[in-house]
Design an enzyme around this catalytic site. Structure first.
Site, PDB file in Angstrom:
ATOM      1  CE  LYS A   1       3.923  -1.272   6.973  1.00  0.00           C
ATOM      2  NZ  LYS A   1       3.178  -0.527   6.228  1.00  0.00           N
TER       3      LYS A   1
ATOM      4  CB  SER B   1       2.886   4.018   7.066  1.00  0.00           C
ATOM      5  OG  SER B   1       3.533   2.880   7.139  1.00  0.00           O
TER       6      SER B   1
ATOM      7  CB  SER C   1       1.085   1.018   4.552  1.00  0.00           C
ATOM      8  OG  SER C   1       1.761   0.133   4.091  1.00  0.00           O
TER       9      SER C   1
ATOM     10  CB  SER D   1      -2.460  -1.376   3.508  1.00  0.00           C
ATOM     11  OG  SER D   1      -1.442  -1.422   3.582  1.00  0.00           O
TER      12      SER D   1
END
Length: 273
Positions: free
Chosen positions: A144, A231, A89, A87
């Site tokens: 993250k 995100s 994010s 993704s």
């Protein structure tokens, strides 16, 4: 990942290892005994004796694959594991289609499958890009940036992170077009100084999707994506327990993007800041 690769590898190692061990302790001596009897009786040709002493196909495969499985299991469990970015994010730090390497021992050495830490190596630092098991579904891996450490008071207001009441410094770099074929207003690319390092983030025009203040409990970490308005992170589902940490991302070893014709050569070998 949506399947438990370490468990599969551990089961494969146990099965192939048991087959190899059984052959060494039971089946191979029995074969040699048969060959010895045939040789003593002079009732068999060399070709027959060779065939009698030949390993079964299952044993041959087990003997060949067991060392390979053990090496892969050790590498992925204790040293380095590859992941693919699914993704956007973490744009602009990581792009969709990036293949990254993750240091598995930097946050401590854990036993595979049960994830029990056996050797303490270090703790996540503010600004690290970390892979972890999603608290809502531990079978899914997320990536993250570490924003909040245990005991921190984290705020997010007006596109800015506040750590224990102090804003994290940012500088605007320029416009950023997330959607190449879109005519909408561009996002904004900024440099953010978090911890001891600097990295780039992307923020969208307009109000933030979520703002607020959060207290990070002991033994937990607050994670956010660099693509701040796109995100799904700790602002929505909470903090990450220390036992969910997988490792620290440190390099892009391959990048494949269909919309750009395949391999993105200039991203290969890029370190992750």
């Amino acid at each position: 990942m949506n399947f438990d690769f370490p468990t599969i590898m551990l089961i494969a190692a146990v099965i192939t290892g048991m087959i190899w061990a059984l052959d060494a302790w039971l089946w191979a001596p029995a074969r040699r005994e048969v060959v010895a009897r045939k040789t003593a009786s002079e009732g068999a040709s060399k070709a027959d004796l060779k065939e009698l002493n030949k390993e079964p196909v299952l044993v041959e495969y087990a003997r060949s694959f067991f060392p390979i499985i053990i090496v892969v299991l050790v590498l992925r469990s204790f040293l380095v594991e590859p992941f693919r970015i699914p993704s956007g994010s973490m744009i602009p730090t990581l792009m969709v289609g990036d293949f990254i390497l993750v240091n598995k021992f930097v946050y401590g050495i854990r036993l595979p499958v049960i994830n029990k830490k056996i050797i303490e190596m270090g703790k996540p630092q503010r600004g690290d890009v970390a892979v972890f098991r999603y608290p809502k579904d531990p079978t899914v891996d997320y990536i993250k940036r570490v924003v909040g450490l245990p005991g921190d008071r984290i705020g997010y207001f007006n596109k800015t992170i506040y750590v224990n009441g102090k804003p994290v410094p940012q500088e605007t770099i320029g416009p950023y077009y997330q959607d190449a074929h879109s005519h909408s207003q561009p996002a904004e690319l900024r440099a953010e100084h978090l911890g001891d390092g600097q990295h780039r983030i992307v923020v969208e025009p307009g109000a933030s999707l979520v703002e607020g203040q959060y207290i990070v409990p002991e033994g937990h970490y607050f994670m956010m994506g660099d693509n701040r308005d796109r995100s799904n992170d700790s602002r929505f589902w909470g903090v990450v327990p220390e036992e969910n940490l997988v490792g620290k991302a440190f390099m892009v070893w391959m990048s494949w993007q269909w919309d750009q014709g395949g391999i993105i050569w200039d991203r290969i070998g890029e370190s992750i800041q």
